[in-house]
Write a protein that holds these residues in place. Sequence first.
Motif, PDB file in Angstrom:
ATOM      1  N   ARG A   1      12.644 -31.988  18.694  1.00  0.00           N
ATOM      2  CA  ARG A   1      12.615 -30.797  17.840  1.00  0.00           C
ATOM      3  C   ARG A   1      11.887 -31.111  16.545  1.00  0.00           C
ATOM      4  O   ARG A   1      12.112 -32.164  15.952  1.00  0.00           O
ATOM      5  CB  ARG A   1      14.040 -30.391  17.490  1.00  0.00           C
ATOM      6  CG  ARG A   1      14.558 -29.175  18.211  1.00  0.00           C
ATOM      7  CD  ARG A   1      15.947 -28.896  17.674  1.00  0.00           C
ATOM      8  NE  ARG A   1      15.890 -28.612  16.242  1.00  0.00           N
ATOM      9  CZ  ARG A   1      15.978 -27.402  15.722  1.00  0.00           C
ATOM     10  NH1 ARG A   1      16.123 -26.373  16.515  1.00  0.00           N
ATOM     11  NH2 ARG A   1      15.940 -27.216  14.421  1.00  0.00           N
TER      12      ARG A   1
ATOM     13  N   ASP B   1      11.497 -29.627  12.776  1.00  0.00           N
ATOM     14  CA  ASP B   1      11.848 -28.622  11.771  1.00  0.00           C
ATOM     15  C   ASP B   1      10.604 -28.414  10.916  1.00  0.00           C
ATOM     16  O   ASP B   1      10.306 -29.203  10.025  1.00  0.00           O
ATOM     17  CB  ASP B   1      13.026 -29.094  10.917  1.00  0.00           C
ATOM     18  CG  ASP B   1      13.448 -28.024   9.899  1.00  0.00           C
ATOM     19  OD1 ASP B   1      12.631 -27.114   9.635  1.00  0.00           O
ATOM     20  OD2 ASP B   1      14.564 -28.110   9.388  1.00  0.00           O
ATOM     21  N   ARG B   2       9.885 -27.339  11.204  1.00  0.00           N
ATOM     22  CA  ARG B   2       8.586 -27.137  10.561  1.00  0.00           C
ATOM     23  C   ARG B   2       8.701 -26.719   9.107  1.00  0.00           C
ATOM     24  O   ARG B   2       7.713 -26.768   8.373  1.00  0.00           O
ATOM     25  CB  ARG B   2       7.758 -26.141  11.363  1.00  0.00           C
ATOM     26  CG  ARG B   2       7.499 -26.682  12.753  1.00  0.00           C
ATOM     27  CD  ARG B   2       6.500 -25.872  13.521  1.00  0.00           C
ATOM     28  NE  ARG B   2       6.247 -26.518  14.796  1.00  0.00           N
ATOM     29  CZ  ARG B   2       5.343 -27.470  14.959  1.00  0.00           C
ATOM     30  NH1 ARG B   2       4.612 -27.866  13.944  1.00  0.00           N
ATOM     31  NH2 ARG B   2       5.167 -28.016  16.142  1.00  0.00           N
ATOM     32  N   THR B   3       9.900 -26.336   8.705  1.00  0.00           N
ATOM     33  CA  THR B   3      10.056 -26.030   7.281  1.00  0.00           C
ATOM     34  C   THR B   3      10.141 -27.325   6.477  1.00  0.00           C
ATOM     35  O   THR B   3       9.919 -27.338   5.276  1.00  0.00           O
ATOM     36  CB  THR B   3      11.317 -25.192   7.011  1.00  0.00           C
ATOM     37  OG1 THR B   3      12.466 -25.958   7.367  1.00  0.00           O
ATOM     38  CG2 THR B   3      11.307 -23.917   7.808  1.00  0.00           C
TER      39      THR B   3
ATOM     40  N   ASP C   1      -2.261 -31.278  15.203  1.00  0.00           N
ATOM     41  CA  ASP C   1      -3.068 -30.079  15.447  1.00  0.00           C
ATOM     42  C   ASP C   1      -4.219 -29.995  14.445  1.00  0.00           C
ATOM     43  O   ASP C   1      -4.452 -30.925  13.674  1.00  0.00           O
ATOM     44  CB  ASP C   1      -2.178 -28.821  15.432  1.00  0.00           C
ATOM     45  CG  ASP C   1      -1.594 -28.529  14.060  1.00  0.00           C
ATOM     46  OD1 ASP C   1      -2.003 -29.169  13.085  1.00  0.00           O
ATOM     47  OD2 ASP C   1      -0.712 -27.656  13.977  1.00  0.00           O
ATOM     48  N   ALA C   2      -4.905 -28.860  14.457  1.00  0.00           N
ATOM     49  CA  ALA C   2      -6.113 -28.700  13.644  1.00  0.00           C
ATOM     50  C   ALA C   2      -5.849 -28.891  12.148  1.00  0.00           C
ATOM     51  O   ALA C   2      -6.758 -29.218  11.387  1.00  0.00           O
ATOM     52  CB  ALA C   2      -6.703 -27.315  13.887  1.00  0.00           C
ATOM     53  N   TRP C   3      -4.591 -28.692  11.740  1.00  0.00           N
ATOM     54  CA  TRP C   3      -4.277 -28.795  10.310  1.00  0.00           C
ATOM     55  C   TRP C   3      -3.528 -30.074   9.968  1.00  0.00           C
ATOM     56  O   TRP C   3      -3.018 -30.236   8.867  1.00  0.00           O
ATOM     57  CB  TRP C   3      -3.471 -27.576   9.877  1.00  0.00           C
ATOM     58  CG  TRP C   3      -4.176 -26.306  10.234  1.00  0.00           C
ATOM     59  CD1 TRP C   3      -5.181 -25.717   9.543  1.00  0.00           C
ATOM     60  CD2 TRP C   3      -3.974 -25.527  11.398  1.00  0.00           C
ATOM     61  NE1 TRP C   3      -5.612 -24.601  10.214  1.00  0.00           N
ATOM     62  CE2 TRP C   3      -4.894 -24.470  11.345  1.00  0.00           C
ATOM     63  CE3 TRP C   3      -3.121 -25.623  12.501  1.00  0.00           C
ATOM     64  CZ2 TRP C   3      -4.982 -23.497  12.353  1.00  0.00           C
ATOM     65  CZ3 TRP C   3      -3.207 -24.667  13.488  1.00  0.00           C
ATOM     66  CH2 TRP C   3      -4.124 -23.613  13.408  1.00  0.00           C
TER      67      TRP C   3
ATOM     68  N   PHE D   1      -0.746 -31.178  11.536  1.00  0.00           N
ATOM     69  CA  PHE D   1       0.702 -31.079  11.750  1.00  0.00           C
ATOM     70  C   PHE D   1       1.031 -31.439  13.190  1.00  0.00           C
ATOM     71  O   PHE D   1       0.215 -31.216  14.091  1.00  0.00           O
ATOM     72  CB  PHE D   1       1.201 -29.676  11.394  1.00  0.00           C
ATOM     73  CG  PHE D   1       1.154 -29.417   9.918  1.00  0.00           C
ATOM     74  CD1 PHE D   1       2.230 -29.749   9.109  1.00  0.00           C
ATOM     75  CD2 PHE D   1       0.002 -28.900   9.325  1.00  0.00           C
ATOM     76  CE1 PHE D   1       2.177 -29.534   7.744  1.00  0.00           C
ATOM     77  CE2 PHE D   1      -0.056 -28.694   7.967  1.00  0.00           C
ATOM     78  CZ  PHE D   1       1.035 -29.014   7.165  1.00  0.00           C
TER      79      PHE D   1
ATOM     80  N   GLU E   1       2.397 -31.790  16.996  1.00  0.00           N
ATOM     81  CA  GLU E   1       2.457 -30.880  18.118  1.00  0.00           C
ATOM     82  C   GLU E   1       3.086 -31.713  19.237  1.00  0.00           C
ATOM     83  O   GLU E   1       2.601 -32.809  19.509  1.00  0.00           O
ATOM     84  CB  GLU E   1       1.014 -30.529  18.472  1.00  0.00           C
ATOM     85  CG  GLU E   1       0.840 -29.336  19.314  1.00  0.00           C
ATOM     86  CD  GLU E   1      -0.645 -28.947  19.326  1.00  0.00           C
ATOM     87  OE1 GLU E   1      -0.916 -27.770  19.276  1.00  0.00           O
ATOM     88  OE2 GLU E   1      -1.505 -29.848  19.388  1.00  0.00           O
TER      89      GLU E   1
ATOM     90  N   SER F   1      13.999 -34.391  15.232  1.00  0.00           N
ATOM     91  CA  SER F   1      15.317 -34.693  15.786  1.00  0.00           C
ATOM     92  C   SER F   1      15.246 -34.591  17.298  1.00  0.00           C
ATOM     93  O   SER F   1      14.353 -33.942  17.851  1.00  0.00           O
ATOM     94  CB  SER F   1      16.377 -33.744  15.229  1.00  0.00           C
ATOM     95  OG  SER F   1      16.015 -32.412  15.518  1.00  0.00           O
TER      96      SER F   1
END
Lengths: 76, 459
Positions: free
Chosen positions: A6, A8-10, A29-31, A33, A35, A62
Amino acid sequence: MTARLRIDRTRCAGHGICVLFAGRTIDLDAWGFPEVLEETIEPHALPAVRRAITSCPRQALSLEEPPSPAGRRGTP
Amino acid sequence: MTLARSPVLDPLTDRTLPYRMGQPGGRLLAGRPPRLGAEPLRDHAARLGPLPLGDPRRVLEELERSGLTGRGGGGFPVARKLAAARAAASAGCAHHVPHVVVNASESEPASVKDRTLCTLRPHLVLDGAAVAAAIAGANRVVVYAHRGTDRAIEALRLAVAERRAAGLPDPAWLVGVGPARYVSGEASAAASWLEGGEAKPRALRLPLAVGGIAGRPTVVHNVETMAHVALIVRFGADWWRQAGTMASPGSRLVTVHRGGPRGAELLEMVAPLTVGTLLTPPAPEDRDDGGRSPSSYEPGAVLIGGYAGRWAAADAVEGVPFTSDALAAVGLAPGCGVVAPLPKEACGVAAMATLAQWLAAESAGQCGPCLFGLADVAEGLQRLTERVSSRREVRNLRLLLGDIRGKGACHHPDGVVGMVESGLDVFADDVDRHARRRPCGATADLPAWPFPAPEEAWR
């Protein structure tokens, strides 16, 4: 028995350290972050994934291992 | 079957509201005409009788039989959410008293249904919340609104004062006013704000109904949902199901933008109407511009479900009833009940770019793919609008959209992706002409949709 990773993208701030440890499970990913490449984590990939989880400076990763205990969370 | 007579064709112009109302009647908006404002408690009680708060289990069964689904956009079965909270509350210890939240935030600028319902029928909304509290076992209810909906907030506060004075067997009421941001209306953002944090969506480990505010079971329902609950409890599921269809029962509030400077129109759909009927152009004398620009009322495409909804070609959805099942069959969803047509003569690319730019600025900036990805999408569409893009850039834009999907803590990025992806298909001709840097032949301006400036504060 399979586990799910998991994110937590925040919390994630795109440090990218997880990829250094678990490059076969996580890609950027492209930015920049993370994946998750494979929805379920195979047992042989678990050690690397666990290192990625502990190395995250934002504690954004997690492992969700079934059967997940439902009901209780941190009490106030 | 009780049918309101084609409310959309006979709009009642109401000068006290900043938009027109469909013919009063229906169910939620039955009773006094809208120009008289909020229905006082005395009239409300005289019209509908007292709120029968019997055995919570019976009430829950009735709600389940009604098939009521959430009207805030998600469409989740109401009885299931309440049952989950009730079960979680009884499983926990005594200090796990659940929270009930009335979501009156209506962060979708294109929608006016929630603020209108609160303004005109505050007691219906509060009745429903009292029922939800009784089922969940909560002893207080928070009404969560957004800044800028002053009339609704005032009506709710007055209604709360009236109920207190009348000594109704109610839970304790609290009216909270949060920031007017698009994503702040999301249930987890409301929970975060009520915990004292910022009104930003959170990544949830448990459903809110199980472990929400401070770990307690938290039931968040939209105001329209609450109002329906108040009617089902009084008149029963069978009566309530006479409106709507078997698969999507009950009446539904819909905000329709048929053009003109006055913007939106609100109507309660008792019998399902097709999208085409909803968009029937008003008679020239009823138009706000006196019928001077007839062409601007001829829709070429329709945005359904709100700014983060989906585009559809007008002729493709003309005959589709505006119900969740009929819309789902063509890949659409009613969302918060917004129908916004784009005139045939307007440029679809420019419409997408304007929407995407506003939606990108409304990101809470928490999740990277949403913060950076949506900005990239907005920029790509802006370049396409200005005809400095290429077909290759359009292909890249599509790849970008696929990269963003599913990567937010909330559904904000997914919503924007859906809007742009459907738009690229529906406006394929416009997109292609723009990519080849040729004129798209648009002669009409974009409709005057509201794009409120983002508020700085998140508290």
